[in-house]
Design a protein around this motif. Structure first.
Motif, PDB file in Angstrom:
ATOM      1  N   LEU A  93       0.849  -1.180   0.000  1.00  0.00           N
ATOM      2  CA  LEU A  93       0.000   0.000   0.000  1.00  0.00           C
ATOM      3  C   LEU A  93       0.889   1.235   0.000  1.00  0.00           C
ATOM      4  CD1 LEU A  93      -2.928   1.139   0.248  1.00  0.00           C
ATOM      5  CD2 LEU A  93      -2.533   1.244   2.727  1.00  0.00           C
ATOM      6  N   VAL A  94       0.853   1.981  -1.094  1.00  0.00           N
ATOM      7  CA  VAL A  94       1.629   3.210  -1.213  1.00  0.00           C
ATOM      8  C   VAL A  94       0.763   4.375  -0.757  1.00  0.00           C
ATOM      9  CG1 VAL A  94       2.824   4.764  -2.814  1.00  0.00           C
ATOM     10  CG2 VAL A  94       2.957   2.282  -3.146  1.00  0.00           C
ATOM     11  N   VAL A  95       1.234   5.142   0.221  1.00  0.00           N
ATOM     12  CA  VAL A  95       0.465   6.274   0.739  1.00  0.00           C
ATOM     13  C   VAL A  95       1.306   7.542   0.606  1.00  0.00           C
ATOM     14  CG1 VAL A  95      -0.896   4.870   2.311  1.00  0.00           C
ATOM     15  CG2 VAL A  95       1.255   5.824   3.115  1.00  0.00           C
ATOM     16  N   ALA A  96       0.704   8.609   0.094  1.00  0.00           N
ATOM     17  CA  ALA A  96       1.438   9.849  -0.136  1.00  0.00           C
ATOM     18  C   ALA A  96       0.592  11.047   0.242  1.00  0.00           C
ATOM     19  CB  ALA A  96       1.849   9.954  -1.618  1.00  0.00           C
ATOM     20  N   ASN A  97       1.261  12.143   0.557  1.00  0.00           N
ATOM     21  CA  ASN A  97       0.540  13.401   0.737  1.00  0.00           C
ATOM     22  C   ASN A  97       0.011  13.857  -0.617  1.00  0.00           C
ATOM     23  OD1 ASN A  97       3.417  13.851   0.094  1.00  0.00           O
ATOM     24  ND2 ASN A  97       2.883  16.032   0.161  1.00  0.00           N
ATOM     25  N   HIS A  98      -0.995  14.719  -0.612  1.00  0.00           N
ATOM     26  CA  HIS A  98      -1.700  15.062  -1.854  1.00  0.00           C
ATOM     27  C   HIS A  98      -1.712  16.575  -2.058  1.00  0.00           C
ATOM     28  CE1 HIS A  98      -3.932  14.145  -5.297  1.00  0.00           C
ATOM     29  NE2 HIS A  98      -5.122  13.878  -4.785  1.00  0.00           N
ATOM     30  N   VAL A  99      -1.073  17.014  -3.134  1.00  0.00           N
ATOM     31  CA  VAL A  99      -0.967  18.439  -3.450  1.00  0.00           C
ATOM     32  C   VAL A  99      -1.651  18.780  -4.763  1.00  0.00           C
ATOM     33  CG1 VAL A  99       0.649  20.360  -3.871  1.00  0.00           C
ATOM     34  CG2 VAL A  99       1.250  18.551  -2.239  1.00  0.00           C
ATOM     35  N   SER A 100      -1.509  17.910  -5.758  1.00  0.00           N
ATOM     36  CA  SER A 100      -1.876  18.271  -7.123  1.00  0.00           C
ATOM     37  C   SER A 100      -2.342  17.064  -7.919  1.00  0.00           C
ATOM     38  CB  SER A 100      -0.648  18.899  -7.804  1.00  0.00           C
ATOM     39  OG  SER A 100      -0.846  19.091  -9.189  1.00  0.00           O
ATOM     40  N   THR A 172      -6.877  17.295  -1.611  1.00  0.00           N
ATOM     41  CA  THR A 172      -5.603  17.971  -1.840  1.00  0.00           C
ATOM     42  C   THR A 172      -5.394  19.109  -0.851  1.00  0.00           C
ATOM     43  OG1 THR A 172      -6.708  19.316  -3.526  1.00  0.00           O
ATOM     44  CG2 THR A 172      -5.418  17.426  -4.291  1.00  0.00           C
ATOM     45  N   TRP A 173      -4.118  19.329  -0.507  1.00  0.00           N
ATOM     46  CA  TRP A 173      -3.696  20.437   0.333  1.00  0.00           C
ATOM     47  C   TRP A 173      -2.656  21.230  -0.436  1.00  0.00           C
ATOM     48  CZ3 TRP A 173      -5.076  20.996   5.761  1.00  0.00           C
ATOM     49  CH2 TRP A 173      -6.024  20.060   6.174  1.00  0.00           C
ATOM     50  N   CYS A 174      -2.421  22.462  -0.043  1.00  0.00           N
ATOM     51  CA  CYS A 174      -1.578  23.350  -0.849  1.00  0.00           C
ATOM     52  C   CYS A 174      -0.113  22.957  -0.873  1.00  0.00           C
ATOM     53  CB  CYS A 174      -1.706  24.793  -0.364  1.00  0.00           C
ATOM     54  SG  CYS A 174      -1.039  25.085   1.292  1.00  0.00           S
ATOM     55  N   ALA A 178       2.260  20.198   6.301  1.00  0.00           N
ATOM     56  CA  ALA A 178       2.183  18.741   6.260  1.00  0.00           C
ATOM     57  C   ALA A 178       0.832  18.253   5.750  1.00  0.00           C
ATOM     58  CB  ALA A 178       2.437  18.179   7.659  1.00  0.00           C
ATOM     59  N   GLY A 179      -0.192  19.103   5.783  1.00  0.00           N
ATOM     60  CA  GLY A 179      -1.503  18.719   5.281  1.00  0.00           C
ATOM     61  C   GLY A 179      -2.378  18.071   6.332  1.00  0.00           C
ATOM     62  N   THR A 206      10.841  25.464  -7.112  1.00  0.00           N
ATOM     63  CA  THR A 206      11.477  26.128  -8.248  1.00  0.00           C
ATOM     64  C   THR A 206      12.784  26.728  -7.771  1.00  0.00           C
ATOM     65  OG1 THR A 206      10.267  28.181  -7.794  1.00  0.00           O
ATOM     66  CG2 THR A 206       9.364  26.726  -9.487  1.00  0.00           C
ATOM     67  N   THR A 207      13.870  26.293  -8.363  1.00  0.00           N
ATOM     68  CA  THR A 207      15.204  26.783  -8.053  1.00  0.00           C
ATOM     69  C   THR A 207      15.454  26.793  -6.546  1.00  0.00           C
ATOM     70  OG1 THR A 207      14.865  28.287  -9.920  1.00  0.00           O
ATOM     71  CG2 THR A 207      16.923  28.495  -8.707  1.00  0.00           C
ATOM     72  N   GLY A 208      15.167  25.655  -5.900  1.00  0.00           N
ATOM     73  CA  GLY A 208      15.461  25.513  -4.482  1.00  0.00           C
ATOM     74  C   GLY A 208      14.452  26.148  -3.546  1.00  0.00           C
ATOM     75  N   THR A 209      13.403  26.768  -4.099  1.00  0.00           N
ATOM     76  CA  THR A 209      12.396  27.425  -3.272  1.00  0.00           C
ATOM     77  C   THR A 209      11.086  26.659  -3.336  1.00  0.00           C
ATOM     78  OG1 THR A 209      13.385  29.574  -3.715  1.00  0.00           O
ATOM     79  CG2 THR A 209      11.146  29.573  -2.862  1.00  0.00           C
ATOM     80  N   ASN A 210      10.412  26.499  -2.199  1.00  0.00           N
ATOM     81  CA  ASN A 210       9.118  25.831  -2.189  1.00  0.00           C
ATOM     82  C   ASN A 210       8.157  26.569  -3.109  1.00  0.00           C
ATOM     83  OD1 ASN A 210       6.398  25.037  -1.466  1.00  0.00           O
ATOM     84  ND2 ASN A 210       7.304  24.040   0.302  1.00  0.00           N
ATOM     85  N   ALA A 211       7.642  25.844  -4.083  1.00  0.00           N
ATOM     86  CA  ALA A 211       6.746  26.467  -5.065  1.00  0.00           C
ATOM     87  C   ALA A 211       5.459  25.677  -5.189  1.00  0.00           C
ATOM     88  CB  ALA A 211       7.444  26.567  -6.420  1.00  0.00           C
ATOM     89  N   ALA A 212       4.979  25.181  -4.080  1.00  0.00           N
ATOM     90  CA  ALA A 212       3.796  24.329  -4.106  1.00  0.00           C
ATOM     91  C   ALA A 212       2.596  25.045  -4.707  1.00  0.00           C
ATOM     92  CB  ALA A 212       3.472  23.849  -2.697  1.00  0.00           C
ATOM     93  N   GLY A 213       2.550  26.373  -4.590  1.00  0.00           N
ATOM     94  CA  GLY A 213       1.404  27.113  -5.093  1.00  0.00           C
ATOM     95  C   GLY A 213       1.200  26.956  -6.582  1.00  0.00           C
ATOM     96  N   ALA A 214       2.284  26.793  -7.335  1.00  0.00           N
ATOM     97  CA  ALA A 214       2.162  26.641  -8.785  1.00  0.00           C
ATOM     98  C   ALA A 214       1.520  25.305  -9.130  1.00  0.00           C
ATOM     99  CB  ALA A 214       3.537  26.750  -9.440  1.00  0.00           C
TER     100      ALA A 214
END
Length: 279
Positions: A93-100, A172-174, A178-179, A206-214
């Motif tokens: 069972l593979v479990v992962a956080n959900h962003v997109s 989904t969370w942004c 951690a969600g 993006t370039t080492g910066t958290n870019a979860a919003g994109a």
């Protein structure tokens, strides 16, 4: 609202936006067309792929899923432990956080598996038919009474030796935290089948910066708007970290097993606590 139908506090207005470098509209349009075309090609080829043996089928799925993510202009970085195909009697069972929506092909590119998804996805253009033909286990989140049946179906797939992937946050969370907490239902299936749980952490930068919003696809965000954000975000990188497995029998019950997997994913995320920072 029920525990089976969680709602994240993330909204498109507050969470789904990109403030970094962007691609030119013409290049972004070309990437959008390429990504959609490759996704459609996958839908058309599913019947043929299903005729292949397990090893060859997994290889084709991994390469196709990787190509889909890359065709939308997203780089992929995979770290952590490697995991082979689940064999007979050794379902995982593979479990992962959900962003997109990107999370689905990302998991397929690393750990090909039968996906667990909400029943509404069956009607999505392109992705819906592909998911159904690929053996996705659809659940009716609005019907709490359907939960036991869904757990039995999931346990049956695991007991048969399948690798099954689920996003136990339920929505989904942004990605800026951690969600939400991992819901325990899927973990009961792992216990019933005697399967290991494989935590996976997904993040976007993006370039080492958290870019979860994109990459974030939250709330009532239209899919078209999310697609456009992804292809216009220059340098967007998806990071997938495969974490050590958690044996189903290592915890006293499904809730404890869910907490253990959630803690593993959360602690891998910049040492954030397992609980969400949204209130």
């Amino acid at each position: 609202m029920s525990a089976w139908l969680p709602v994240a506090p993330c909204t498109p207005r507050d969470c789904a936006h990109h403030e970094g470098a962007t691609r030119a509209p013409l290049l972004a349009t070309a990437l959008l067309c390429a990504g959609c075309a490759l996704t459609l090609l996958g839908v058309l080829c599913v019947p043929a792929v299903l005729l292949l043996g397990p090893a060859h089928r997994d290889l084709v799925i991994r390469r196709w899923a990787y190509a889909v993510v890359r065709s939308f202009g997203v780089r992929i970085r995979v770290t952590g432990l490697t995991a082979g195909r689940a064999g007979p009697g050794a379902g995982e069972l593979v479990v992962a956080n959900h962003v997109s929506w990107l999370d689905v092909p990302l998991v397929a590119a690393v750990l090909p598996a039968r996906m667990v998804a909400k029943s509404e996805i069956r009607n999505w253009p392109l992705l819906g038919p592909l998911a159904a033909l690929g053996g996705t286990l659809f659940i009716e989140r609005e019907r709490l009474r359907a939960l036991p049946e869904a757990v039995r179906a999931l346990a049956g797939a695991l007991a048969a030796g399948s690798r099954v992937a689920v996003f136990p946050q339920g929505t989904t969370w942004c990605g800026r935290c951690a969600g939400g907490r991992f819901r325990p239902a899927a973990f009961q299936a792992a216990i019933d089948a005697g399967s290991a749980v494989r935590p996976v952490h997904i993040s976007y930068r993006t370039t080492g910066t958290n870019a979860a919003g994109a990459a974030a696809f939250v709330g009532d965000d239209p899919l078209a708007a999310s697609l456009w954000r992804v292809v216009t975000a220059a340098g967007l990188t998806a990071e997938v970290r495969i974490l050590p497995p958690v044996p189903a029998g290592s915890e006293p019950g499904r809730r404890a097993l869910a907490r253990a997997a959630q803690s593993a994913v959360a602690s891998d995320s910049a040492n954030l606590p397992a609980a969400s920072v949204h209130h």
